[in-house]
Motif scaffolding. Structure first.
Motif, PDB file in Angstrom:
ATOM      1  N   ASP A 252      48.913  73.737  27.124  1.00 60.76           N
ATOM      2  CA  ASP A 252      50.164  73.128  27.577  1.00 60.76           C
ATOM      3  C   ASP A 252      50.477  73.380  29.047  1.00 60.76           C
ATOM      4  OD1 ASP A 252      50.999  71.950  25.130  1.00 60.76           O
ATOM      5  OD2 ASP A 252      51.440  73.940  24.380  1.00 60.76           O
ATOM      6  N   ILE A 253      50.255  74.614  29.510  1.00 58.36           N
ATOM      7  CA  ILE A 253      50.691  74.988  30.854  1.00 58.36           C
ATOM      8  C   ILE A 253      49.476  75.426  31.675  1.00 58.36           C
ATOM      9  CG2 ILE A 253      52.211  76.480  32.195  1.00 58.36           C
ATOM     10  CD1 ILE A 253      53.854  76.894  29.617  1.00 58.36           C
ATOM     11  N   PRO A 254      49.065  74.638  32.661  1.00 57.52           N
ATOM     12  CA  PRO A 254      47.906  75.031  33.479  1.00 57.52           C
ATOM     13  C   PRO A 254      48.142  76.352  34.189  1.00 57.52           C
ATOM     14  CG  PRO A 254      48.483  72.726  33.858  1.00 57.52           C
ATOM     15  CD  PRO A 254      49.604  73.324  33.060  1.00 57.52           C
ATOM     16  N   ALA A 255      47.116  77.203  34.212  1.00 55.67           N
ATOM     17  CA  ALA A 255      47.213  78.479  34.921  1.00 55.67           C
ATOM     18  C   ALA A 255      47.250  78.225  36.425  1.00 55.67           C
ATOM     19  CB  ALA A 255      46.026  79.364  34.566  1.00 55.67           C
ATOM     20  N   ARG A 256      47.956  79.085  37.136  1.00 54.62           N
ATOM     21  CA  ARG A 256      48.113  78.944  38.579  1.00 54.62           C
ATOM     22  C   ARG A 256      47.555  80.170  39.292  1.00 54.62           C
ATOM     23  NH1 ARG A 256      51.857  74.857  39.820  1.00 54.62           N
ATOM     24  NH2 ARG A 256      52.309  75.786  41.859  1.00 54.62           N
ATOM     25  N   LEU A 257      47.201  79.968  40.554  1.00 58.49           N
ATOM     26  CA  LEU A 257      46.679  81.059  41.361  1.00 58.49           C
ATOM     27  C   LEU A 257      47.789  81.978  41.862  1.00 58.49           C
ATOM     28  CD1 LEU A 257      44.182  78.946  43.496  1.00 58.49           C
ATOM     29  CD2 LEU A 257      43.559  80.577  41.706  1.00 58.49           C
ATOM     30  N   GLY A 258      48.979  81.428  42.036  1.00 58.20           N
ATOM     31  CA  GLY A 258      50.097  82.210  42.534  1.00 58.20           C
ATOM     32  C   GLY A 258      49.969  82.547  44.008  1.00 58.20           C
ATOM     33  N   ILE A 259      49.512  81.579  44.800  1.00 63.12           N
ATOM     34  CA  ILE A 259      49.297  81.828  46.226  1.00 63.12           C
ATOM     35  C   ILE A 259      50.129  80.860  47.069  1.00 63.12           C
ATOM     36  CG2 ILE A 259      46.956  82.702  45.858  1.00 63.12           C
ATOM     37  CD1 ILE A 259      45.910  79.982  46.781  1.00 63.12           C
ATOM     38  N   GLU A 262      50.564  76.541  46.961  1.00 65.86           N
ATOM     39  CA  GLU A 262      50.005  75.973  45.732  1.00 65.86           C
ATOM     40  C   GLU A 262      50.813  74.789  45.208  1.00 65.86           C
ATOM     41  OE1 GLU A 262      47.941  77.572  41.600  1.00 65.86           O
ATOM     42  OE2 GLU A 262      49.182  78.934  42.802  1.00 65.86           O
ATOM     43  N   SER A 263      52.055  74.657  45.661  1.00 64.45           N
ATOM     44  CA  SER A 263      52.893  73.542  45.216  1.00 64.45           C
ATOM     45  C   SER A 263      52.824  72.334  46.153  1.00 64.45           C
ATOM     46  CB  SER A 263      54.350  74.003  45.092  1.00 64.45           C
ATOM     47  OG  SER A 263      54.484  75.013  44.121  1.00 64.45           O
ATOM     48  N   LEU A 264      51.979  72.382  47.168  1.00 61.82           N
ATOM     49  CA  LEU A 264      51.820  71.235  48.066  1.00 61.82           C
ATOM     50  C   LEU A 264      51.285  70.038  47.298  1.00 61.82           C
ATOM     51  CD1 LEU A 264      50.354  73.115  51.164  1.00 61.82           C
ATOM     52  CD2 LEU A 264      52.571  71.943  51.055  1.00 61.82           C
ATOM     53  N   ALA A 398      44.998  80.711  50.475  1.00 61.74           N
ATOM     54  CA  ALA A 398      46.203  79.911  50.756  1.00 61.74           C
ATOM     55  C   ALA A 398      45.828  78.454  50.924  1.00 61.74           C
ATOM     56  CB  ALA A 398      46.905  80.425  52.015  1.00 61.74           C
ATOM     57  N   PHE A 399      46.810  77.582  50.655  1.00 59.75           N
ATOM     58  CA  PHE A 399      46.706  76.156  50.969  1.00 59.75           C
ATOM     59  C   PHE A 399      47.682  75.870  52.106  1.00 59.75           C
ATOM     60  CE2 PHE A 399      45.772  76.399  46.360  1.00 59.75           C
ATOM     61  CZ  PHE A 399      44.505  75.827  46.351  1.00 59.75           C
ATOM     62  N   LYS A 421      41.769  66.629  48.363  1.00 59.84           N
ATOM     63  CA  LYS A 421      42.453  67.113  47.171  1.00 59.84           C
ATOM     64  C   LYS A 421      41.929  68.499  46.830  1.00 59.84           C
ATOM     65  CE  LYS A 421      45.148  63.720  45.637  1.00 59.84           C
ATOM     66  NZ  LYS A 421      46.590  63.898  45.362  1.00 59.84           N
ATOM     67  N   ALA A 422      42.758  69.304  46.204  1.00 59.91           N
ATOM     68  CA  ALA A 422      42.339  70.589  45.665  1.00 59.91           C
ATOM     69  C   ALA A 422      42.694  70.615  44.185  1.00 59.91           C
ATOM     70  CB  ALA A 422      43.016  71.747  46.383  1.00 59.91           C
ATOM     71  N   LEU A 423      41.707  70.942  43.343  1.00 60.36           N
ATOM     72  CA  LEU A 423      41.926  71.004  41.900  1.00 60.36           C
ATOM     73  C   LEU A 423      41.764  72.444  41.436  1.00 60.36           C
ATOM     74  CD1 LEU A 423      40.536  67.986  42.374  1.00 60.36           C
ATOM     75  CD2 LEU A 423      40.773  67.958  39.910  1.00 60.36           C
ATOM     76  N   VAL A 424      42.847  73.041  41.002  1.00 62.88           N
ATOM     77  CA  VAL A 424      42.823  74.407  40.488  1.00 62.88           C
ATOM     78  C   VAL A 424      42.664  74.322  38.975  1.00 62.88           C
ATOM     79  CG1 VAL A 424      44.077  76.587  40.306  1.00 62.88           C
ATOM     80  CG2 VAL A 424      44.288  75.191  42.380  1.00 62.88           C
ATOM     81  N   LEU A 425      41.461  74.586  38.477  1.00 60.80           N
ATOM     82  CA  LEU A 425      41.138  74.419  37.062  1.00 60.80           C
ATOM     83  C   LEU A 425      40.641  75.757  36.521  1.00 60.80           C
ATOM     84  CD1 LEU A 425      39.327  70.968  37.410  1.00 60.80           C
ATOM     85  CD2 LEU A 425      41.710  71.389  36.759  1.00 60.80           C
ATOM     86  N   ILE A 426      41.563  76.666  36.283  1.00 61.85           N
ATOM     87  CA  ILE A 426      41.223  78.035  35.911  1.00 61.85           C
ATOM     88  C   ILE A 426      41.784  78.404  34.532  1.00 61.85           C
ATOM     89  CG2 ILE A 426      40.968  78.840  38.286  1.00 61.85           C
ATOM     90  CD1 ILE A 426      43.838  79.922  38.130  1.00 61.85           C
ATOM     91  N   GLY A 427      41.972  77.407  33.690  1.00 59.87           N
ATOM     92  CA  GLY A 427      42.474  77.681  32.350  1.00 59.87           C
ATOM     93  C   GLY A 427      43.917  77.257  32.181  1.00 59.87           C
TER      94      GLY A 427
END
Length: 532
Positions: A252-259, A262-264, A398-399, A421-427
């Motif tokens: 349901d909720i994609p994992a984020r890097l927390g950097i 990341e919301s750009l 960082a982005f 584009k940047a795709l953060v696909l970490i679970g």
């Protein structure tokens, strides 16, 4: 499938409510609907010890036998003993490529049925409807099937030429929908129902025993006054249940890097956002590279999708390409050629750090002519993959708003890459917002959020009861307890159904109340099952 159409009386306490209508919930519904597994008199199992154990009481169904005793000595590719047992009975010796028939026979015994309701946010099949429809599943087709309906036979009827033993997610989703219809289980399912709260009712002096209250919203077509047209509305519902089963999955909720950054807008967290970008024609061979972050199968799918467009790809991941825990090192090459190709790309087309220490090395290819330049996309192997460059042992720091991404290696060297584009696909994490503190206290480590791989819900291995639940009658299954493959989540359904059957044989608290449908008048006034 509207809740208002269910034969549930005000104040009635359902024996079981299952939250989640994916394969976990569907399989459990099958076992609770009266479909009962027995050892077939003519069958044999290739494991003589297991066959001998089952043969000691052949008149008893699997739901009536001692699962812990049957599990002793079995080994398999799951840490859940009941999952290994049930898999061994449904697909004997399948890990060795053998095609033994299951020694189980299924009998429909409606007198064993436990009334239940399965709630799902979307259509039957759960997350399989959200997956890309044309790619092949990781598991072999027969590993994706549910008891009582051979997936291969169903696939053969759906398409003339079956090229291999794997199916697409779209086919699997359709199979699960057909399965519910084929087994006449539609009455047990309510789709479009989002659960918002699961709490404990303490019981009262008016005859209401302690139970679970499940509340939420169901999306329904409501007829408008006047012209007869209808609109979709969210209608609240409130149910009471003796037992609640958590089967929501973890996508349901994609994992984020927390950097930083990341919301750009150019940073995405799902494969489907890449698909939307491709559909709009925003990516092509002249685009700046796409950065894919992650080393799982979804990240590999994104690499393949971008590479198919000849869009250049940067691929950053924390592990080594030779790490035995990397999923690509666990997949047979013959069965998974597309993922083997990605692993080859990751291995052969690696970014080489400069020999002299630099703090900020910039790569900024704006034109396709630069992509195969050794300074940007180099390879030590002659069988290179133009337009792809991997960054093992790297993390994103960082982005930036100018669409630059800062990568840092384990040694501390940084590289700045320009991307489209940047795709953060970490679970991903499950959405357990209907539980206190998002269910965090139910995990093996109550300090961490629930996740399939890192912190699943802790359950009893032979009943799937939630260990840390404050009250009895809460179960969990599927990815929530670490079972990410359909092949093994079926064991959770067997464990839960077996425990419920045992409790019912020992004088379960719901039998008489459900059969008699006698609810005190005070309770009827106090508890509303469906609010309209």
């Amino acid at each position: 499938m509207d809740l208002q159409d269910k034969e549930i009386f005000p104040g009635e306490i359902l024996p079981v409510v299952i939250i989640g209508n994916g394969p976990s919930g569907i399989c459990l519904s099958y076992l609770l609907s009266g479909y009962t597994p027995y050892l077939s008199p003519e069958a044999s199992h290739p494991n003589p010890l297991l066959h001998s154990k089952l043969g000691k009481q052949p008149h008893l169904s699997l739901l009536e036998q001692d699962l812990e005793y049957l599990c002793e000595g079995l080994e398999g590719r799951s840490s859940n003993p009941v999952a290994v047992l049930f898999d061994s009975l449904l697909l004997p010796d399948s890990d060795f490529g053998l095609d033994y028939s299951s020694p189980l026979e299924w009998r429909y015994e409606p007198e064993r049925a436990v009334p239940h309701l399965v709630l799902g946010k979307g259509p039957l099949g759960g997350a399989w409807h959200a997956m890309e429809g044309s790619m092949l599943t990781l598991s072999l087709a027969n590993w994706m099937e549910l008891p009582g309906l051979k997936l291969k036979d169903w696939l053969r009827d759906k398409r003339r030429n079956v090229r291999n033993d794997r199916a697409t997610p779209a086919e699997i989703a359709s199979y699960y929908q057909h399965y519910v219809s084929q087994m006449s289980m539609e009455k047990n399912f309510a789709c479009g129902a989002t659960v918002t709260s699961v709490t404990r009712e303490p019981g009262n002096q008016n005859g209401l025993p302690p139970c679970w209250r499940v509340m939420g919203l169901q999306c329904r077509e409501v007829e408008e006054l006047g012209d007869g047209s209808s609109v979709m509305q969210e209608v609240p519902f409130s149910l009471l249940a003796h037992n609640v089963v958590l089967a929501t999955g973890t996508h349901d909720i994609p994992a984020r890097l927390g950097i930083e950054g990341e919301s750009l807008p150019f940073v995405c967290h799902s494969f489907w956002e890449l698909e939307a970008t491709i559909s709009c024609g925003e990516l092509n061979q002249s685009s700046d590279p796409v950065l894919v972050v992650g080393a799982g199968l979804t990240a590999a799918d994104a690499v393949l999708a971008a590479h198919h467009l000849n869009t250049p790809v940067y691929h950053a991941f924390r592990r080594s390409v030779t790490d035995p825990d990397l999923i690509f090192n666990q997949l047979p090459k013959v069965l998974y050629p597309e993922y083997h190709k990605v692993h080859q790309m990751m291995t052969q087309q690696q970014h080489h750090q400069p020999s002299h220490p630099t703090q900020d090395h910039t790569q900024n290819p704006h034109h396709h002519s630069n992509l195969s330049s050794p300074s940007h996309f180099s390879s030590s192997s002659p069988s290179s993959y133009p337009g792809y460059l991997s960054f093992p042992h790297h993390r994103v720091v960082a982005f930036r708003p100018d669409q630059k991404c800062i990568l840092e290696s384990d040694s501390g060297q940084r590289t700045v890459v320009q991307v489209s584009k940047a795709l953060v696909l970490i679970g991903a994490h499950p959405n357990l917002s209907f539980l206190h503190d998002n269910g965090r206290l139910l995990g093996i480590d109550p300090r961490e959020p629930i996740s399939c791989r890192r912190n699943p819900i802790e359950v009893d291995p032979f009943t799937n009861k939630v260990v840390a639940a404050d009250w009895p009658g809460m179960y969990a299954m599927g990815p929530l307890v670490g079972e990410n493959f359909v092949r093994f989540l079926k064991g959770g359904a067997l464990a839960i159904a077996s425990d419920l059957a045992k409790r019912q044989r020992e004088g379960g608290e719901w039998g008489d109340r459900w059969v008699d449908r006698q609810v005190p008048a005070q309770t009827e006034a106090e508890v509303c099952v469906v609010d309209s």
